[in-house]
Design an enzyme around this catalytic site. Sequence first.
Site, PDB file in Angstrom:
ATOM      1  N   ASN A 114       0.849  -1.190   0.000  1.00  0.00           N
ATOM      2  CA  ASN A 114       0.000   0.000   0.000  1.00  0.00           C
ATOM      3  C   ASN A 114       0.880   1.234   0.000  1.00  0.00           C
ATOM      4  OD1 ASN A 114      -2.430   1.530   0.211  1.00  0.00           O
ATOM      5  ND2 ASN A 114      -2.047   1.787   2.402  1.00  0.00           N
ATOM      6  N   HIS A 116       0.677   5.070   1.515  1.00  0.00           N
ATOM      7  CA  HIS A 116      -0.113   5.844   2.483  1.00  0.00           C
ATOM      8  C   HIS A 116       0.468   7.256   2.548  1.00  0.00           C
ATOM      9  CE1 HIS A 116      -2.616   6.631   5.966  1.00  0.00           C
ATOM     10  NE2 HIS A 116      -1.568   7.205   6.510  1.00  0.00           N
ATOM     11  N   SER A 143       4.483   6.924   2.473  1.00  0.00           N
ATOM     12  CA  SER A 143       5.167   5.672   2.819  1.00  0.00           C
ATOM     13  C   SER A 143       4.618   4.538   1.967  1.00  0.00           C
ATOM     14  CB  SER A 143       4.905   5.297   4.285  1.00  0.00           C
ATOM     15  OG  SER A 143       5.231   6.357   5.167  1.00  0.00           O
ATOM     16  N   ASP A 152      -2.769   0.503   8.331  1.00  0.00           N
ATOM     17  CA  ASP A 152      -1.598   1.355   8.068  1.00  0.00           C
ATOM     18  C   ASP A 152      -0.444   1.026   9.011  1.00  0.00           C
ATOM     19  OD1 ASP A 152      -3.118   2.697   6.110  1.00  0.00           O
ATOM     20  OD2 ASP A 152      -3.901   4.101   7.608  1.00  0.00           O
TER      21      ASP A 152
HETATM   22  C1  GRF Z   1      -2.836   8.696  -2.730  1.00  0.00           C
HETATM   23  O1  GRF Z   1      -2.593   9.925  -2.158  1.00  0.00           O
HETATM   24  C2  GRF Z   1      -2.421   7.576  -1.818  1.00  0.00           C
HETATM   25  O2  GRF Z   1      -1.426   7.934  -0.909  1.00  0.00           O
HETATM   26  C3  GRF Z   1      -3.680   7.269  -1.062  1.00  0.00           C
HETATM   27  O3  GRF Z   1      -4.717   7.510  -1.964  1.00  0.00           O
HETATM   28  C4  GRF Z   1      -4.316   8.451  -2.946  1.00  0.00           C
HETATM   29  C5  GRF Z   1      -4.624   7.871  -4.286  1.00  0.00           C
HETATM   30  O4  GRF Z   1      -4.485   8.807  -5.318  1.00  0.00           O
HETATM   31  N1  GRF Z   1      -3.635   5.921  -0.554  1.00  0.00           N
HETATM   32  P1  GRF Z   1      -4.566   8.314  -6.840  1.00  0.00           P
HETATM   33  O5  GRF Z   1      -5.912   7.638  -7.016  1.00  0.00           O
HETATM   34  O6  GRF Z   1      -3.420   7.389  -7.084  1.00  0.00           O
HETATM   35  O7  GRF Z   1      -4.479   9.574  -7.648  1.00  0.00           O
END
Ligand code: GRF
Length: 223
Positions: A114, A116, A143, A152
């Site tokens: 993931n 985050h 991260s 997370d």
């Molecule tokens: C990102 O900011 C990521 O950190 C979080 O969700 C957002 C996704 O953005 N988990 P995108 O759909 O990749 O533009």
Amino acid sequence: MNQRSTPLSLVVLISGNGSNLQAIIDAIAHGELPAHIRAVISNRRDAYGLQRAQQAGIPAVTVEHQQYRGDRQGFDQALMRHIDHYQPDLVVLAGFMRILTPDFVRHYRHRLLNIHPSLLPAYTGLNTHQQALDAGATAHGASVHYVTEELDGGPVISQARVAIHTNDTATTLAQRVQHQEHSLYPQTLALIAKGRITIDNHDHIFIDGNRLEQPLDCTRELP
Ligand code: GRF
């Protein structure tokens, strides 16, 4: 070091815009990431990321969580069936806005990543940019971590940092963090694809065979 010779096969899960998905697609196209996206799966049929997948010739699949109202287990089982059809080496969460059941997480142990938007362990959950501003933090970032049953909370592989400016809002901060995410995620996946990053049964991460004591700093230099 355990060098891989075949491209890493990925299934990417999204819920929305898919800008991180796009960064991964572009890194593969530019030869920076030896990987192959077998499918993109969204829990929402209106996710723009599905169009990005189609434009790149990648199978775009929707498994709507709304069809499983109140049945988290049922949704995750359906999701697993779709993912496993493609037999990916890694399942990449890229803005996938569902909390996954323990069974799902265990099924993909050490194969589920993931991104985050915070410097974990700081600011888990939602609204991380506002959380950082409210805390008066001077640094923030993103991260990439292996997913465990703790939200997370899985072992962190890599991070990218941004400084917080006095005039920042959650929106301006989010833009700078996303800019970092778009190189952080492909770079981290490339390290895994090349066999340089591994994880053992104790959830210890290794780079080039050496225990990673703290997350790799993959901060992108600003132009
Ligand atoms: C990102 O900011 C990521 O950190 C979080 O969700 C957002 C996704 O953005 N988990 P995108 O759909 O990749 O533009």
